[in-house]
Design an enzyme around this catalytic site. Structure first.
Site, mmCIF file in Angstrom:
data_model
loop_
_atom_site.group_PDB
_atom_site.id
_atom_site.type_symbol
_atom_site.label_atom_id
_atom_site.label_comp_id
_atom_site.label_asym_id
_atom_site.label_seq_id
_atom_site.Cartn_x
_atom_site.Cartn_y
_atom_site.Cartn_z
ATOM 1 N N HIS A 123 1.258 -1.370 -0.252
ATOM 2 C CA HIS A 123 0.359 -0.333 0.090
ATOM 3 C C HIS A 123 1.023 1.125 -0.257
ATOM 4 O O HIS A 123 1.903 1.950 0.807
ATOM 5 C CB HIS A 123 -1.124 0.092 1.455
ATOM 6 C CG HIS A 123 -2.232 0.847 1.374
ATOM 7 N ND1 HIS A 123 -2.258 2.657 1.986
ATOM 8 C CD2 HIS A 123 -3.122 1.132 1.133
ATOM 9 C CE1 HIS A 123 -2.953 2.805 1.941
ATOM 10 N NE2 HIS A 123 -3.598 2.045 1.234
ATOM 11 N N ASP A 200 3.101 -4.918 7.832
ATOM 12 C CA ASP A 200 1.891 -4.052 8.085
ATOM 13 C C ASP A 200 0.492 -5.422 7.597
ATOM 14 O O ASP A 200 -0.037 -6.098 6.883
ATOM 15 C CB ASP A 200 1.545 -3.386 6.491
ATOM 16 C CG ASP A 200 0.466 -2.796 6.281
ATOM 17 O OD1 ASP A 200 -0.921 -3.157 7.094
ATOM 18 O OD2 ASP A 200 -0.099 -1.954 5.720
ATOM 19 N N GLN A 203 -4.500 -5.025 6.532
ATOM 20 C CA GLN A 203 -5.923 -6.390 5.554
ATOM 21 C C GLN A 203 -5.426 -7.498 6.483
ATOM 22 O O GLN A 203 -6.331 -8.375 5.802
ATOM 23 C CB GLN A 203 -5.758 -6.379 4.404
ATOM 24 C CG GLN A 203 -5.517 -5.289 3.664
ATOM 25 C CD GLN A 203 -7.300 -4.166 3.662
ATOM 26 O OE1 GLN A 203 -8.350 -5.640 3.977
ATOM 27 N NE2 GLN A 203 -7.665 -3.119 3.170
ATOM 28 N N LYS A 226 -11.197 -0.996 9.999
ATOM 29 C CA LYS A 226 -11.138 -2.411 9.330
ATOM 30 C C LYS A 226 -10.934 -3.758 10.494
ATOM 31 O O LYS A 226 -11.259 -4.859 9.971
ATOM 32 C CB LYS A 226 -9.558 -2.150 8.545
ATOM 33 C CG LYS A 226 -9.090 -1.156 7.887
ATOM 34 C CD LYS A 226 -8.017 -1.611 6.988
ATOM 35 C CE LYS A 226 -7.279 -0.052 5.753
ATOM 36 N NZ LYS A 226 -8.264 -0.283 4.911
ATOM 37 N N CYS A 364 -4.455 2.593 -3.678
ATOM 38 C CA CYS A 364 -4.077 3.476 -3.497
ATOM 39 C C CYS A 364 -2.301 2.408 -3.322
ATOM 40 O O CYS A 364 -1.211 1.091 -3.108
ATOM 41 C CB CYS A 364 -3.692 3.519 -1.453
ATOM 42 S SG CYS A 364 -4.644 5.186 -1.349
#
Ligand code: PLP
Length: 406
Positions: A123, A200, A203, A226, A364
């Site tokens: 991202h 990261d 997600q 999220k 993104c």
């Protein structure tokens, strides 16, 4: 299944909304998830009965707010199984965590010629902060390539990693491809050369069990919104041994022990990285969202979302005009589509009129779009609260678009 889908859907009042007179079919969960009633009630109750600033007050409300804020930190610690509660830093979200982390890590450890290893599927928030840091400290950004399925090329990773590599900063699950990266393998390889790894988890935190001690990742970031929590709150996890050495990203209230005009002594962890008044309600709301997710159960979530992804993938594969972007073996519930000859923005607008909310664009992740030679995709992303009937609605609407443009 232990959980009843109708009962689950009732937990999310917004799912009963209508859009242009049609039932809302919300398939934009990778962008943000909807909020269960318990999270909404927690935020409301906080502002109705408990609102106060934390840490500095001796009065009752301040004590309640402080206790709840710190209890939320402990909930996060337990959820990701961090060793120490003060390794959990509240931020405004993944992007804020990444910027704080890249700035602070670069200041502490990076010199000209050092290398930062990311991947082609990051991202922008795991690319741009590093580019800014590189400009400041003279380090160089290196990129692990991906193959046509959207999987990391692990042999290339092994070639890129070297004594010059000072950090590997990698997305766990790609938001535009759905690829689940083999982070355990990558962390082990990097650690063999004493290189720390940042994950990261924007997600993955809402889909997969994450145990930072078992993974042995050195840093991990994610956003509250999220994982069914509020916007404006996120987490930066880091091993204490690094965070203690790293300088603060921002200066101000709460992050100090003492201030004179000559010298400031920084506060201990985690407060050193939490300058100013925090998003108190957001942190408490995030704690509640995590409890909700635990209650639903990550096993149930994996099964329900896996079934939806398999079903949607099989429907997509039946339509000759559709190409799936992101066909990795290990995938999370993201289905990115390229529909022959039709721009995703046109698709998204027509789907919207049918009540179907998907995301269209580069998500993104512009380098991924360039890798697949497309400007954008139409992305449906599923949550455990979605149904097969909603997947059918998506494909009925897509068929309509394809006919319209034929
Ligand atoms: N990383 C990934 C993989 C994401 O999907 C996102 C958001 O979509 C981010 C980082 C940035 O998250 P936020 O916008 O909540 O800061």
């Amino acid at each position: 299944m232990i959980n009843d889908i109708n009962k689950i859907r009732q937990d999310f009042p917004i799912l009963a909304e209508q859009v242009y007179g049609k039932p809302l079919v919300y398939l934009d969960n990778a962008a943000t998830t909807q909020k269960p009633q318990i999270v909404i009630d927690t935020l409301r109750d906080y502002y109705l009965h408990e609102n106060s600033n934390i840490h500095r007050g001796v009065h009752r409300l301040s004590q309640i707010a402080t206790d709840k804020y710190e209890a939320a930190r402990e909930t996060v610690r337990e959820f990701i199984n961090a060793k120490f509660t003060d390794e959990i830093i509240f931020t405004a979200g993944t992007t804020a965590s990444m910027n704080a982390f890249a700035y602070s890590f670069a200041k502490a450890y990076l010199k000209p010629g050092d290398e930062i290893l990311i991947s082609h599927m990051e991202h922008h928030s795991n690319i741009v902060p590093w580019q800014i840091a590189c400009k400041d400290c003279g380090a160089v950004l290196k990129v692990i390539p991906i193959d046509d399925n959207g999987e990391l090329m692990l042999d290339e990773f092994e070639k890129l990693i070297s004594p010059r590599t000072k950090i590997v900063s990698l997305v766990h699950v790609s938001n535009s491809l759905g690829t689940v990266n083999p982070i355990q393998h990558i962390i082990a390889k990097a650690h063999k050369q004493n290189i720390p790894v940042m994950i990261d988890a924007a997600q993955s935190i809402q889909h997969l069990p994450i145990d930072v001690q078992k993974l042995d990742c050195d840093f991990l970031v994610f956003s509250g919104h999220k994982i069914y929590g509020p916007t404006g709150i996120g987490i930066l996890y880091g091993k204490k041994k690094f965070l203690d050495e790293m300088p603060p990203y921002q200066g101000g209230g709460d992050m100090i022990l003492s201030v004179t005009f000559e010298e400031t002594k920084f506060n201990v962890l985690p407060y050193k990285f939490e300058a100013g008044t925090a998003n108190i309600a957001g942190a408490i709301g995030l704690g509640e969202a995590i409890k909700y997710v635990k209650n639903i159960g990550l096993d149930f979530i994996a099964t329900a979302e896996g079934e939806l992804l398999d079903y949607a993938t099989s429907l997509a594969n039946e339509i000759p005009e559709i190409r799936i972007i992101g066909t990795a073996k290990e995938k999370s519930s993201v289905l990115s589509l390229d529909v022959k000859g039709i721009h995703p923005h046109d698709i998204g607008s027509i789907l919207d009129r049918d009540g179907v909310a998907v995301r269209t664009g580069h998500h993104c992740t512009e380098p991924i779009m360039r890798r697949f030679n497309i400007p954008a995709t139409t992305r449906a992303s599923f949550s455990f609260y979605n149904t097969k009937a909603e997947v059918d609605a998506l494909f009925a609407s897509l068929q309509k678009v394809i006919k319209l443009f034929a």
